[in-house]
Design an enzyme around this catalytic site. Structure first.
Site, PDB file in Angstrom:
ATOM      1  N   SER A 118      37.604  38.815  41.409  1.00 36.80           N
ATOM      2  CA  SER A 118      36.151  38.874  41.243  1.00 36.80           C
ATOM      3  C   SER A 118      35.530  37.494  41.335  1.00 36.80           C
ATOM      4  O   SER A 118      34.314  37.380  41.411  1.00 36.80           O
ATOM      5  CB  SER A 118      35.750  39.553  39.938  1.00 36.80           C
ATOM      6  OG  SER A 118      36.768  39.549  38.998  1.00 36.80           O
ATOM      7  N   HIS A 139      36.787  43.668  46.858  1.00 37.46           N
ATOM      8  CA  HIS A 139      36.368  43.670  45.456  1.00 37.46           C
ATOM      9  C   HIS A 139      35.866  45.048  45.043  1.00 37.46           C
ATOM     10  O   HIS A 139      34.734  45.432  45.325  1.00 37.46           O
ATOM     11  CB  HIS A 139      35.287  42.593  45.250  1.00 37.46           C
ATOM     12  CG  HIS A 139      34.891  42.407  43.823  1.00 37.46           C
ATOM     13  ND1 HIS A 139      33.594  42.181  43.420  1.00 37.46           N
ATOM     14  CD2 HIS A 139      35.628  42.425  42.692  1.00 37.46           C
ATOM     15  CE1 HIS A 139      33.563  42.060  42.109  1.00 37.46           C
ATOM     16  NE2 HIS A 139      34.781  42.211  41.640  1.00 37.46           N
ATOM     17  N   GLU A 151      33.048  45.293  47.821  1.00 41.99           N
ATOM     18  CA  GLU A 151      32.587  44.097  48.533  1.00 41.99           C
ATOM     19  C   GLU A 151      33.773  43.597  49.365  1.00 41.99           C
ATOM     20  O   GLU A 151      34.826  43.270  48.809  1.00 41.99           O
ATOM     21  CB  GLU A 151      32.154  43.007  47.545  1.00 41.99           C
ATOM     22  CG  GLU A 151      30.869  43.323  46.807  1.00 41.99           C
ATOM     23  CD  GLU A 151      30.481  42.249  45.779  1.00 41.99           C
ATOM     24  OE1 GLU A 151      29.287  42.010  45.598  1.00 41.99           O
ATOM     25  OE2 GLU A 151      31.388  41.656  45.148  1.00 41.99           O
ATOM     26  N   ASN A 189      27.780  40.016  41.429  1.00 43.69           N
ATOM     27  CA  ASN A 189      27.858  39.204  40.213  1.00 43.69           C
ATOM     28  C   ASN A 189      26.949  37.993  40.267  1.00 43.69           C
ATOM     29  O   ASN A 189      26.577  37.433  39.241  1.00 43.69           O
ATOM     30  CB  ASN A 189      29.299  38.770  39.947  1.00 43.69           C
ATOM     31  CG  ASN A 189      30.070  39.866  39.238  1.00 43.69           C
ATOM     32  OD1 ASN A 189      29.476  40.703  38.556  1.00 43.69           O
ATOM     33  ND2 ASN A 189      31.371  39.882  39.415  1.00 43.69           N
TER      34      ASN A 189
HETATM   35  P1  NAI Z   1      44.910  43.675  34.021  1.00 41.05           P
HETATM   36  O1  NAI Z   1      45.289  42.594  33.105  1.00 41.05           O
HETATM   37  O2  NAI Z   1      44.497  44.997  33.489  1.00 41.05           O
HETATM   38  O3  NAI Z   1      46.125  43.948  35.041  1.00 41.05           O
HETATM   39  C1  NAI Z   1      46.843  42.939  35.679  1.00 41.05           C
HETATM   40  C2  NAI Z   1      48.255  43.472  35.960  1.00 41.05           C
HETATM   41  O4  NAI Z   1      48.933  42.558  36.815  1.00 41.05           O
HETATM   42  C3  NAI Z   1      49.110  43.628  34.707  1.00 41.05           C
HETATM   43  O5  NAI Z   1      49.613  44.924  34.693  1.00 41.05           O
HETATM   44  C4  NAI Z   1      50.232  42.593  34.885  1.00 41.05           C
HETATM   45  O6  NAI Z   1      51.470  43.048  34.374  1.00 41.05           O
HETATM   46  C5  NAI Z   1      50.288  42.457  36.402  1.00 41.05           C
HETATM   47  N1  NAI Z   1      50.790  41.175  36.889  1.00 41.05           N
HETATM   48  C6  NAI Z   1      50.450  39.930  36.464  1.00 41.05           C
HETATM   49  N2  NAI Z   1      51.085  38.996  37.211  1.00 41.05           N
HETATM   50  C7  NAI Z   1      51.819  39.671  38.132  1.00 41.05           C
HETATM   51  C8  NAI Z   1      52.672  39.256  39.197  1.00 41.05           C
HETATM   52  N3  NAI Z   1      52.903  37.986  39.459  1.00 41.05           N
HETATM   53  N4  NAI Z   1      53.249  40.233  39.944  1.00 41.05           N
HETATM   54  C9  NAI Z   1      53.010  41.527  39.688  1.00 41.05           C
HETATM   55  N5  NAI Z   1      52.219  41.977  38.699  1.00 41.05           N
HETATM   56  C10 NAI Z   1      51.634  41.055  37.935  1.00 41.05           C
HETATM   57  O7  NAI Z   1      43.778  43.068  34.986  1.00 41.05           O
HETATM   58  P2  NAI Z   1      42.566  43.817  35.725  1.00 41.05           P
HETATM   59  O8  NAI Z   1      41.399  43.897  34.818  1.00 41.05           O
HETATM   60  O9  NAI Z   1      43.076  45.049  36.361  1.00 41.05           O
HETATM   61  O10 NAI Z   1      42.184  42.738  36.849  1.00 41.05           O
HETATM   62  C11 NAI Z   1      42.994  42.526  37.970  1.00 41.05           C
HETATM   63  C12 NAI Z   1      42.200  41.763  39.018  1.00 41.05           C
HETATM   64  O11 NAI Z   1      41.041  42.509  39.369  1.00 41.05           O
HETATM   65  C13 NAI Z   1      41.707  40.389  38.577  1.00 41.05           C
HETATM   66  O12 NAI Z   1      41.721  39.532  39.692  1.00 41.05           O
HETATM   67  C14 NAI Z   1      40.280  40.676  38.145  1.00 41.05           C
HETATM   68  O13 NAI Z   1      39.441  39.535  38.244  1.00 41.05           O
HETATM   69  C15 NAI Z   1      39.876  41.719  39.180  1.00 41.05           C
HETATM   70  N6  NAI Z   1      38.789  42.619  38.794  1.00 41.05           N
HETATM   71  C16 NAI Z   1      38.715  43.140  37.521  1.00 41.05           C
HETATM   72  C17 NAI Z   1      37.678  44.012  37.189  1.00 41.05           C
HETATM   73  C18 NAI Z   1      37.586  44.622  35.822  1.00 41.05           C
HETATM   74  O14 NAI Z   1      36.536  45.154  35.475  1.00 41.05           O
HETATM   75  N7  NAI Z   1      38.657  44.575  35.013  1.00 41.05           N
HETATM   76  C19 NAI Z   1      36.638  44.375  38.170  1.00 41.05           C
HETATM   77  C20 NAI Z   1      36.864  43.827  39.491  1.00 41.05           C
HETATM   78  C21 NAI Z   1      37.879  42.965  39.755  1.00 41.05           C
END
Ligand code: NAI
Length: 397
Positions: A118, A139, A151, A189
């Protein structure tokens, strides 16, 4: 339509995107480096589908087919044969870079490699990868299976063919896409910042209370939620962090300046709904207060656009005009800087934030000269650079 989809990261976003793809008929491999997280995500996906069957929203057959298309894996190499891979791991540049480097090594030249970041730069994530022209930002918004907008972020090396294929892919998921240049906070954003930022300033000056501003934005602007109830809903910490990140990413641009009220709440642990208190008090199941807004107040707020050269500050009637003018001005900066097209900006704000109208069509309906008038008056009153009008807005005015 790309048939074999890889998802990296089984958290909130990764599992949501995986579900959207599986429901659209793709075969999905979900990879996470944490086995427990992966198992929990699969269980959450399964029970979510079961619930939809029990509510009659999904047939038993669709349930079985969708579930069969979701394949958890802890073998990174198994993603090598996918048509498209979407990364949704933690928001850390060095970790994402490592993952993209490894992905570019194991996938074919034409595999689409997308990041759900994001805030990070796609160009930075793709640095050092093989065939960076097939790398882009995709995105999705939370919850990914429900939110219609994606996006598509075009990095410095992303090819037009990659964008065309990515658009086809997200359309196949039943989503609408907009294309934007690789710049901090992309479209939504960035343009949404002053829904909060200007409202915080108005409250901070003592012109209106958060409850009054929320009521005005709902009643006059037809926004589904007011800025303060929305900040409480998102989380003061999350919103404050994004505000600081965008402000710093734009080298302390005054339009994105965070507000003292955010810091105070954040530092005192009043993080919004999740902590029981934010701008409002939710303890004991209380809801955010709803203040009635009379027809006279609505008319007075709309009339401000007609008399913008007069001093109307420290006046509740100016709340809507100030917030909307700042949102429209930001959209004009984005058009001028070639971040995205006018129709894409309008679509992004309607689908990504539920705005009742796109900022540019809203500006056109009110009249850009009136929007410019509001900004001119604000600039004269506060002598603050944050109110400088976008050169393109002046041209349109
Ligand atoms: P989250 O913390 O819920 O999930 C991240 C996952 O990635 C975890 O399950 C973790 O175990 C895994 N992980 C971490 N490092 C890893 C690696 N090296 N290899 C494989 N798996 C790995 O995070 P979330 O909220 O799902 O966000 C993920 C991405 O999406 C981020 O870049 C965030 O900025 C973006 N994003 C998040 C939004 C939201 O509302 N939560 C909305 C839009 C984008």
């Amino acid at each position: 339509m790309e048939k074999f989809v890889g998802i990296i990261g089984a958290g909130t976003m990764g599992s949501g995107i995986a579900l959207a793809a599986a429901q659209s008929g793709c075969s999905v491999s979900i990879y996470d480096n944490n086995e427990t997280v992966l198992a929990t995500a699969m269980e959450r996906l399964r029970s979510g589908l079961v619930e939809r069957v029990s509510k009659g929203r999904l047939s038993q057959k669709e349930y079985a087919e969708t579930l069969a298309r979701l394949k958890p894996t802890t073998a990174f190499r198994s993603l090598g044969l996918c048509d498209v891979v979407v990364e949704a791991i933690a928001e850390k540049l060095d970790v994402k870079r490592e993952v993209f480097k490894a992905m570019s090594d194991i996938t074919a030249e034409q595999t689409l490699l997308a990041s759900n970041t994001s805030a990070l730069s796609i160009g930075a994530i793709a640095a050092g990868c093989k065939f960076p022209e097939r790398i882009l930002g995709m995105h999705f918004f939370n919850p990914a299976p429900v939110m219609k907008l994606v996006e598509l972020v075009s990095g410095i090396n992303t090819s037009d063919l990659t964008l065309v294929r990515a658009k086809e892919f997200v359309n196949g998921l039943g989503k609408e896409s907009v294309v934007c240049r690789d710049t901090p906070a992309f479209i939504v954003n960035r343009i949404a910042r002053n829904f909060y930022g200007e409202s915080l300033r108005i409250a901070g000056e003592g012109t209106a209370t958060p409850a009054e501003i929320d009521a005005i934005m709902r009643e006059v602007g037809k926004f589904k939620m007011g800025p303060f109830e929305l900040m409480d809903f998102i989380g003061i910490d999350v919103n404050y962090t994004v505000t600081q990140d965008v402000y710093n990413a734009y080298f302390q641009e005054p339009r994105f300046r965070p507000h003292q009220m955010q810091r105070t709440l954040f530092e005192s642990g009043r993080l919004g709904r999740k902590s029981g208190q934010g701008f409002y008090d939710y303890t004991g199941g209380k809801a955010s207060p709803k203040i009635p807004v009379g027809a006279g107040q609505v008319a007075a707020a709309k009339a401000v656009f007609e008399q913008s050269e007069k001093t109307f500050f420290l006046n509740k009637d100016a709340v809507f005009a100030r917030v909307l003018a700042m949102i429209i001005n930001e959209a004009m900066f984005a058009v001028q800087e070639d971040i995205a097209s006018e129709p894409d900006i309008d679509l992004a704000m309607k689908l990504g934030t539920n705005y009742p109208a796109g900022p540019i069509e809203w500006g056109r309906a009110i009249g850009f000269e009136k929007i410019h008038g509001v900004l001119r008056a604000l600039h004269a009153e506060f002598q603050d650079e944050r109110y400088k009008a976008a050169p393109l807005l002046k041209i349109y005015a």
